[in-house]
Design an enzyme around this catalytic site. Structure first.
Site, PDB file in Angstrom:
ATOM      1  N   ARG A 152       0.830  -1.204   0.000  1.00 14.90           N
ATOM      2  CA  ARG A 152       0.000   0.000   0.000  1.00 14.90           C
ATOM      3  C   ARG A 152       0.863   1.251   0.000  1.00 14.90           C
ATOM      4  NH1 ARG A 152      -5.300   1.208   3.204  1.00 14.90           N
ATOM      5  NH2 ARG A 152      -5.613   3.361   2.538  1.00 14.90           N
TER       6      ARG A 152
ATOM      7  N   ALA B  90     -13.474   3.597   1.217  1.00 15.76           N
ATOM      8  CA  ALA B  90     -12.429   4.193   2.053  1.00 15.76           C
ATOM      9  C   ALA B  90     -12.325   3.446   3.371  1.00 15.76           C
ATOM     10  CB  ALA B  90     -12.748   5.664   2.312  1.00 15.76           C
ATOM     11  N   ASP B  91     -11.102   3.104   3.752  1.00 14.50           N
ATOM     12  CA  ASP B  91     -10.917   2.518   5.079  1.00 14.50           C
ATOM     13  C   ASP B  91     -10.359   3.604   6.006  1.00 14.50           C
ATOM     14  OD1 ASP B  91      -7.858   0.648   4.250  1.00 14.50           O
ATOM     15  OD2 ASP B  91      -8.240   2.804   4.457  1.00 14.50           O
ATOM     16  N   SER B  92      -9.976   3.221   7.223  1.00 17.44           N
ATOM     17  CA  SER B  92      -9.575   4.230   8.206  1.00 17.44           C
ATOM     18  C   SER B  92      -8.310   4.966   7.763  1.00 17.44           C
ATOM     19  CB  SER B  92      -9.370   3.598   9.577  1.00 17.44           C
ATOM     20  OG  SER B  92      -8.567   2.449   9.458  1.00 17.44           O
TER      21      SER B  92
END
Lengths: 300, 136
Positions: A152, B90-92
């Site tokens: 990521r 969207a994640d955190s």
């Protein structure tokens, strides 16, 4: 008969029964994961959809895009089918499970339907990325998990991000790493550990802002982590100092999943465990189809 | 009760070769033959009474741009005031990066407790305008 009911009935195909599971032992976490890329059967996905409650179905449909819908569906399916399997002797119907939120919004099982049964005090927590959906299960102790893709990319400067959100000691740790790629990876590992803690705590983000606690590797151990909470102490009327207090109440584990993800687990520590590392049983699954025990696990 | 159902149900059939699933809520048809079509977008009620006006369109637009950039969405992905970050995947970590992006764009600082409560584009825009007003 109302047409909507007709449509729902016409979809209720018989699913094979779920294979029951033995409960985790105390201080043991069961970690289950699904890889969305391995679930391609549209008929299987339609069957999964029928397991969900109406609000869950709504939430799936609200997701923008087919991949997001599929992952939302798989996440709810993983939770329902996994918990349903941990019942004595035989799995319960996953459709009958009910969920509620604690007063801070953390999801938990609502056992009101099963008043007469001996319900194991199961705790669970889920986390997912685009390519992996995970569910952690424990008994007796709260659990929090977080998964992140190892690759990521952070869109901001990693140190700037850490300075804004992490604790001073963590910023110090990250800033001593010369290689940018290693630094990015350590940043992500820290993120998953911190997220897992906040989720295990179950009181929402504001109960434990990221800059009020530090997680660091325990020296001399393989895969042990320390949690320290920073608190302000008044030395005298003019000076305030920040002290880091070690907190023994929580246990951590960090591992690599599917060669592609970091997974952090945090559980409330049973003081009787004597500081032993967390035992984790990792299984990859496709609900109703197959389980695969992952016996070689890389703990970081 | 095992039921065999024919393939002619009003849900799009997808060939097994495709991995994409198209989920569509079936349109309800009333007994009198009139077609009731339901608006699938539920209006999300605001949880608090807002004394000030809703955010300016320019702010909404800027917030949407930053959100799309952070989540690597295509330009033609529809993002409007009521869009929830979670619905876009969207994640955190994304949410925190979005907050950072908004802070940079508007030159403000969002207190963590307030930033955590942002769930939609509109809420972000309103908080931004509130903070900008306090600055001036």
């Amino acid at each position: 008969m109302h047409v909507m009911t007709q449509m729902q009935q016409s979809f209720s195909m018989e699913l094979p029964s779920l294979v029951p599971l033995q409960l985790p032992s105390r201080m043991e976490t069961h970690l289950w994961y699904v890889l969305p890329n391995e679930v391609k059967s549209t008929s299987l996905l339609k069957q999964f959809y029928q397991l969900l409650s109406p609000p869950e179905k709504d939430k799936v449909l609200q997701m923008r895009g087919d991949d997001l819908k599929k992952n939302a569906l798989l996440a709810r399916t993983l939770v329902r089918t996994t918990i349903a399997r941990y019942q004595k002797n035989h799995a319960v119907d996953p459709r009958t499970l009910m969920f509620k939120k604690n007063m801070y919004g953390k999801p938990e099982v609502d056992w009101q339907n099963y008043k007469n049964c001996n319900n194991p005090p199961l705790h669970f927590n889920i986390s997912h990325t685009d390519s992996l959906i995970a569910c952690g299960v424990t008994v007796h102790v709260p659990v929090g998990i977080d998964v992140e893709d190892k690759e990521r990319k952070i869109k901001h400067d990693v140190l700037a991000f850490a300075e804004r959100f992490y604790s001073p000691d963590e910023v110090k740790f990250l800033s001593t790493i010369p290689d940018a790629e290693v630094q990015r990876k350590e940043f992500i590992k820290l993120w998953t550990l911190k997220e897992a803690y906040v989720k295990a705590l179950g009181k929402g983000f504001s109960a434990a802002p990221f800059n009020t606690f530090t997680i660091q590797s325990k020296a001399g151990t393989q895969g042990g982590y320390n949690l320290c909470k920073t608190s302000e102490m008044s030395v005298n009327s003019l000076e305030k100092t920040k002290k880091c207090l070690c907190n023994e109440e929580w246990k951590f584990a960090l591992l690599e999943l599917a060669d592609s993800h970091y997974a952090a687990i945090c559980i409330e520590d049973d003081q009787d465990s004597g500081g032993a590392p967390m035992k984790v049983i990792v299984r990859k699954t496709i609900p109703f189809v197959e389980d695969e025990l992952i016996s070689e696990n890389k703990f970081l | 009760m095992a039921t065999q159902f024919s393939a002619s149900v009003s849900m799009q059939t997808t060939s097994l070769a495709m991995t994409r699933i198209s989920f569509q809520k079936p349109a309800l048809i009333s007994n009198h033959g009139r077609t009731l079509s339901f608006n699938l977008r539920r209006s999300i009620p605001t949880r608090r009474l807002s004394v000030s006006c809703a955010a300016k369109p320019e702010t909404i637009e800027k917030v949407s741009e930053i959100v799309k950039k952070q989540l690597s969405l295509s330009k033609d992905q529809k993002v409007v005031a009521g869009t929830k970050f979670a619905e876009l995947g969207a994640d955190s970590l994304d949410t925190v990066e979005i907050v950072m992006g908004l802070e940079e764009e508007f030159n403000i600082q969002m207190a963590e407790e307030k930033a955590q409560k942002i769930a939609t584009v509109e809420q972000a825009a309103e908080l931004i305008e509130e903070l900008m007003k306090e600055k001036n």
